[in-house]
Design an enzyme around this catalytic site. Sequence first.
Site, PDB file in Angstrom:
ATOM      1  CG  ASP A  19      -1.890   1.880   6.357  1.00 36.46           C
ATOM      2  OD1 ASP A  19      -1.841   1.656   5.131  1.00 36.46           O
ATOM      3  OD2 ASP A  19      -2.560   2.809   6.850  1.00 36.46           O
ATOM      4  CG  ASP A  36      -1.630   7.841   0.678  1.00 38.56           C
ATOM      5  OD1 ASP A  36      -0.533   8.364   0.449  1.00 38.56           O
ATOM      6  OD2 ASP A  36      -2.646   8.032  -0.018  1.00 38.56           O
ATOM      7  CG  ASP A  39      -1.749   1.184   1.386  1.00 32.11           C
ATOM      8  OD1 ASP A  39      -2.444   1.534   0.417  1.00 32.11           O
ATOM      9  OD2 ASP A  39      -1.717   1.807   2.458  1.00 32.11           O
TER      10      ASP A  39
END
Length: 224
Positions: free
Chosen positions: A176, A12, A10
């Site tokens: 995240d 961001d 991922d």
Amino acid sequence: MSQFKVVGFDLDGTLVNSLPDLALSVNSALVDFDLPEAPEDLVLTWIGNGANVLIQRAIEWACQQEMRELTPKDKHELIEKFNFYYGENICNKSRLFPNVKETLEELKRRGYTLVVITNKPTVHVKPVLEAFGIAHLFSEMLGGHSLPSIKPHPAPLYYVCGKYGIFPKQMLFVGDSRNDILAANMAGAPVVGLTYGYNYNIPIADSNPDWVFDDFAQLLTILD
């Protein structure tokens, strides 16, 4: 030999701490329409489902604060303002999280194929990676407009597996948020959950990733 051939990430909240620039862009657009600015810790809870969902959540919150209702035209113009500001601010305050660049370079040196799978607008993905000097490390960069479906749908992970001719179990995904964990689980790919990112203020361990790490460099302990 590691079972993994491809490592997906991922963007961001995983590679880049982009919250300051996202908050700046959201608030710049809101102020243009005489709406209140949102604190960073609130903007953080809106991240994870793409830019359109982020700004829609911001508009809903701001209108509730002012007990106002925007016309469809005003909403469209505010979204356009946000897109403009974010294009201007993609790397003004953003920073790589600790140990990201060094770990990516080491994984590349070890022969892993590295890819990015993010819900961030596709047009912004490569410029962000280039700004931090890591774009050359990635063989594929998928954004929110690259394919018909975005995370938590597993389609982007399936696409990568098909492109590189691997089984999902040969791809490690690193994220995240619960959307990252759900996408990997549905695709059948092992997944790492990072504790320091953006997950709606919910511990990433609650989504039951295969590994939970506090430090990006800990990836090297399983990619050995």
